[in-house]
Design a protein around this motif. Structure first.
Motif, PDB file in Angstrom:
ATOM      1  N   TYR A  29      96.695  -7.541 -36.634  1.00 52.39           N
ATOM      2  CA  TYR A  29      96.616  -7.132 -35.226  1.00 52.39           C
ATOM      3  C   TYR A  29      95.254  -6.548 -34.889  1.00 52.39           C
ATOM      4  O   TYR A  29      94.708  -5.721 -35.616  1.00 52.39           O
ATOM      5  N   ASP A  30      94.732  -7.020 -33.774  1.00 50.98           N
ATOM      6  CA  ASP A  30      93.474  -6.518 -33.246  1.00 50.98           C
ATOM      7  C   ASP A  30      93.738  -6.089 -31.806  1.00 50.98           C
ATOM      8  O   ASP A  30      94.133  -6.902 -30.971  1.00 50.98           O
ATOM      9  N   ALA A  31      93.556  -4.800 -31.522  1.00 54.68           N
ATOM     10  CA  ALA A  31      93.876  -4.261 -30.198  1.00 54.68           C
ATOM     11  C   ALA A  31      93.133  -5.009 -29.107  1.00 54.68           C
ATOM     12  O   ALA A  31      92.029  -5.532 -29.315  1.00 54.68           O
ATOM     13  N   ALA A  32      93.757  -5.058 -27.932  1.00 52.59           N
ATOM     14  CA  ALA A  32      93.179  -5.770 -26.797  1.00 52.59           C
ATOM     15  C   ALA A  32      91.794  -5.235 -26.472  1.00 52.59           C
ATOM     16  O   ALA A  32      91.573  -4.026 -26.416  1.00 52.59           O
ATOM     17  N   GLY A  33      90.862  -6.147 -26.277  1.00 49.41           N
ATOM     18  CA  GLY A  33      89.510  -5.778 -25.867  1.00 49.41           C
ATOM     19  C   GLY A  33      89.301  -6.173 -24.418  1.00 49.41           C
ATOM     20  O   GLY A  33      89.721  -5.477 -23.492  1.00 49.41           O
ATOM     21  N   ASP A  34      88.677  -7.322 -24.214  1.00 49.56           N
ATOM     22  CA  ASP A  34      88.461  -7.810 -22.859  1.00 49.56           C
ATOM     23  C   ASP A  34      89.731  -8.375 -22.236  1.00 49.56           C
ATOM     24  O   ASP A  34      89.867  -8.399 -21.014  1.00 49.56           O
ATOM     25  N   ARG A  35      90.657  -8.850 -23.063  1.00 52.33           N
ATOM     26  CA  ARG A  35      91.880  -9.448 -22.519  1.00 52.33           C
ATOM     27  C   ARG A  35      92.846  -8.355 -22.055  1.00 52.33           C
ATOM     28  O   ARG A  35      92.776  -7.205 -22.505  1.00 52.33           O
ATOM     29  N   PRO A  36      93.798  -8.708 -21.171  1.00 52.62           N
ATOM     30  CA  PRO A  36      94.791  -7.723 -20.721  1.00 52.62           C
ATOM     31  C   PRO A  36      95.705  -7.293 -21.872  1.00 52.62           C
ATOM     32  O   PRO A  36      95.999  -8.075 -22.778  1.00 52.62           O
ATOM     33  N   TYR A  37      96.141  -6.054 -21.818  1.00 51.44           N
ATOM     34  CA  TYR A  37      97.156  -5.557 -22.753  1.00 51.44           C
ATOM     35  C   TYR A  37      98.417  -6.402 -22.537  1.00 51.44           C
ATOM     36  O   TYR A  37      98.914  -6.525 -21.416  1.00 51.44           O
ATOM     37  N   THR A  38      98.952  -6.989 -23.619  1.00 54.62           N
ATOM     38  CA  THR A  38     100.022  -7.973 -23.483  1.00 54.62           C
ATOM     39  C   THR A  38     101.300  -7.507 -24.167  1.00 54.62           C
ATOM     40  O   THR A  38     101.302  -7.178 -25.363  1.00 54.62           O
ATOM     41  N   VAL A  39     102.378  -7.475 -23.406  1.00 59.28           N
ATOM     42  CA  VAL A  39     103.711  -7.151 -23.910  1.00 59.28           C
ATOM     43  C   VAL A  39     104.516  -8.439 -23.957  1.00 59.28           C
ATOM     44  O   VAL A  39     104.593  -9.172 -22.958  1.00 59.28           O
ATOM     45  N   VAL A  40     105.121  -8.742 -25.100  1.00 56.28           N
ATOM     46  CA  VAL A  40     105.909  -9.960 -25.267  1.00 56.28           C
ATOM     47  C   VAL A  40     107.354  -9.584 -25.544  1.00 56.28           C
ATOM     48  O   VAL A  40     107.636  -8.845 -26.496  1.00 56.28           O
ATOM     49  N   PHE A  41     108.253 -10.068 -24.695  1.00 52.87           N
ATOM     50  CA  PHE A  41     109.681  -9.911 -24.961  1.00 52.87           C
ATOM     51  C   PHE A  41     110.170 -11.199 -25.617  1.00 52.87           C
ATOM     52  O   PHE A  41     110.171 -12.262 -24.994  1.00 52.87           O
ATOM     53  N   ALA A  42     110.543 -11.125 -26.893  1.00 53.73           N
ATOM     54  CA  ALA A  42     111.019 -12.285 -27.649  1.00 53.73           C
ATOM     55  C   ALA A  42     112.509 -12.456 -27.395  1.00 53.73           C
ATOM     56  O   ALA A  42     113.331 -11.715 -27.938  1.00 53.73           O
ATOM     57  N   ALA A  43     112.844 -13.424 -26.545  1.00 56.00           N
ATOM     58  CA  ALA A  43     114.242 -13.661 -26.184  1.00 56.00           C
ATOM     59  C   ALA A  43     114.969 -14.385 -27.303  1.00 56.00           C
ATOM     60  O   ALA A  43     114.366 -15.102 -28.106  1.00 56.00           O
ATOM     61  N   GLN A  44     116.279 -14.226 -27.334  1.00 59.53           N
ATOM     62  CA  GLN A  44     117.124 -14.889 -28.318  1.00 59.53           C
ATOM     63  C   GLN A  44     118.187 -15.710 -27.609  1.00 59.53           C
ATOM     64  O   GLN A  44     118.689 -15.300 -26.549  1.00 59.53           O
ATOM     65  N   PRO A  45     118.576 -16.847 -28.176  1.00 56.62           N
ATOM     66  CA  PRO A  45     119.526 -17.722 -27.489  1.00 56.62           C
ATOM     67  C   PRO A  45     120.910 -17.109 -27.297  1.00 56.62           C
ATOM     68  O   PRO A  45     121.564 -17.367 -26.290  1.00 56.62           O
ATOM     69  N   SER A  46     121.367 -16.303 -28.259  1.00 52.60           N
ATOM     70  CA  SER A  46     122.761 -15.854 -28.217  1.00 52.60           C
ATOM     71  C   SER A  46     122.930 -14.341 -28.242  1.00 52.60           C
ATOM     72  O   SER A  46     124.061 -13.851 -28.236  1.00 52.60           O
ATOM     73  N   VAL A  47     121.848 -13.586 -28.288  1.00 50.97           N
ATOM     74  CA  VAL A  47     121.932 -12.124 -28.344  1.00 50.97           C
ATOM     75  C   VAL A  47     121.025 -11.540 -27.260  1.00 50.97           C
ATOM     76  O   VAL A  47     119.820 -11.807 -27.286  1.00 50.97           O
ATOM     77  N   PRO A  48     121.580 -10.754 -26.329  1.00 51.59           N
ATOM     78  CA  PRO A  48     123.011 -10.516 -26.100  1.00 51.59           C
ATOM     79  C   PRO A  48     123.674 -11.735 -25.488  1.00 51.59           C
ATOM     80  O   PRO A  48     123.008 -12.667 -25.054  1.00 51.59           O
ATOM     81  N   GLU A  49     124.981 -11.685 -25.404  1.00 53.18           N
ATOM     82  CA  GLU A  49     125.729 -12.875 -24.999  1.00 53.18           C
ATOM     83  C   GLU A  49     126.056 -12.896 -23.515  1.00 53.18           C
ATOM     84  O   GLU A  49     125.996 -13.946 -22.879  1.00 53.18           O
ATOM     85  N   SER A  50     126.390 -11.750 -22.921  1.00 56.76           N
ATOM     86  CA  SER A  50     126.911 -11.744 -21.558  1.00 56.76           C
ATOM     87  C   SER A  50     125.806 -11.884 -20.518  1.00 56.76           C
ATOM     88  O   SER A  50     124.652 -11.511 -20.738  1.00 56.76           O
TER      89      SER A  50
END
Length: 444
Positions: A180-201
């Motif tokens: 990992y290399d902290a953001a420099g010129d690029r925007p600070y990026t948050v990634v939400f890694a979705a899952q196909p079946s969790v949560p279910e509802s």
């Protein structure tokens, strides 16, 4: 690696066959094959079913085979009988692994020359531990992705009186990438890694999506990415009845700094400053690279969600905490137990497996595969497992399960392929569109 089976290996390479039933398992199986036998000739097989990956999904994984074929279980067994392989990697759901193992036992009922059979898990093992493990028993190597898993696997096998010698500690084969290399010129990026079946509802998935949108709104200087595993109509290892792509269309007030992205997870992590997930294996990829990683507690810490696996990791956090700038700090001891090591030892994580594989390959004969489940130990369970893969209780294909390889015109093959794809598409539409509507009507 010395070849055990007869025939010449292409250019002296280790002949490896990988049978996988989804895009994620193909990724695990193919990369595991490369870790175990770096100088290999890789033949890939995709088990025909609901989750057979599309060309787009295979391209996203980025692991290519010298040959890739879609097969049924009986067709794969016919391939093993016909072609000499040194190693076979079974990257499948447990029931399919068990079927292939019984099929292999039918092919080699006595000690003799046969391929080394390898299997394991594609990621975090947080449910059906005993069931999945016993369905994998009978392989020559059952790979555990960490010391933690290896201890649990041996305990299960020994607890039922099964031989635990096949359990071999390794690591997830797809860990790696630049630290990992902290953001420099690029925007600070948050990634939400979705899952196909969790949560279910629908309510829980909409909640998580809404919180990601709110985080993007609170931090307009950040880029928030919703990392999706598959596009509508595609399936991965788990069924996805409520795709986030559909939910986001109905969510009001989305912001310009929130985007949906696909692609290889490693490439997404190259620009990630905070990885957020419920329990995805992506968390281990992220932690391995030193990327700040949060495992959400918003919906509770529950076995059904899989986030209980991360108890003690130091990564548990809520969206409220992340909104306020919290960055979880992982516990080094927990990381070590989970096979996550960003400081170098990971490069040797497959040494033991390679040594054991070489020792097995050097034997003049291997014993017949001996799964724990037989018609004597599980007479009410095993026949159904085998029948789902078109095998009888003796491990041999049921009548009509293997089509003749000759006598079929190109037009007929194309028509059959089209019908199969159409049927698979209809199934996926039923899962993602019709079934949820029927359930909602039932609740009225």
């Amino acid at each position: 690696m010395p070849a055990r089976t007869s025939g010449e290996s292409p250019r002296g390479k280790t002949r490896v066959a990988v049978l996988a039933d989804s895009d994620t398992r193909w990724k695990w199986g193919a990369l595991t094959a490369h870790r175990l036998a770096p100088d290999l000739h890789l033949t890939g097989f995709l088990l025909r079913g609901r989750a057979t990956p599309t060309p787009r999904q295979l391209g996203e994984v980025g692991v290519r085979a010298d040959r890739l074929t879609e097969v049924t279980c009986p067709e794969f067994l016919a391939e093993l009988e016909r072609e000499p392989y040194d190693v076979v990697v079974l990257a499948l759901v447990g029931g399919a692994v068990q079927a292939v193992l019984h099929g292999a036992r039918a092919l080699w009922p006595e000690p003799g020359e046969r391929p080394v059979l390898v299997t394991g898990y594609v990621g975090v093992v947080y449910e059906k531990l005993a069931d999945g493990l016993l369905l994998r028993h009978g392989a020559d190597l059952v790979l555990a992705n960490s010391r933690h898993d290896a201890d649990r696997f041996r305990a299960v096998y020994e607890g039922v009186g099964a031989d635990a010698a096949a359990v071999t500690e390794t690591a997830l084969p797809f860990l790696g990438g630049a630290p990992y290399d902290a953001a420099g010129d690029r925007p600070y990026t948050v990634v939400f890694a979705a899952q196909p079946s969790v949560p279910e509802s629908r309510a829980d998935r909409t909640y998580l999506l809404r919180r990601a949108v709110e985080h993007a709104r609170r931090h307009p200087d950040r880029e928030v990415l919703l990392k999706l595993r598959s596009k509508p109509g595609e399936h991965t290892t788990h069924l996805e009845e409520l795709p986030y792509q559909k939910l986001v269309e109905k969510l009001p007030g989305t912001t310009a700094n929130l985007r949906l992205v696909y692609g290889n997870m490693g490439e997404v992590l190259d620009r990630t400053d905070l990885l957020v997930t419920v329990s995805s294996t992506a968390a281990l990829e992220s932690l391995h690279r030193g990327v700040p990683t949060a495992v959400l507690t918003d919906l509770g810490v529950r076995e059904a969600l899989g986030n209980h696996h991360f108890v003690g990791s130091g990564c548990l956090a809520s969206w409220d905490q992340l909104d306020e700038g919290h960055r979880p700090k992982p516990d080094p001891d927990w990381l070590a137990r989970q096979g996550v090591a960003a400081d170098g030892p990971y490069e040797r994580a497959f040494d033991t497996a390679r040594e054991r594989l070489a020792a097995l390959a050097a034997l003049p004969e291997l014993p017949a595969p001996a799964p724990y489940y037989t018609c004597a130990t599980a007479p009410g369970y095993l026949p159904g497992i085998l029948a789902r893969q078109h095998l009888g209780t003796d491990g041999r294909p049921l009548p009509g399960a293997v089509r003749p390889a000759t006598g079929e015109s190109r037009l007929r093959r194309a028509a059959r392929s089209w019908l199969r794809d159409a049927a698979r598409g209809a199934y996926r539409q039923g899962v993602q569109r019709v079934a949820p509507v029927i359930r909602r009507m039932g609740d009225l």
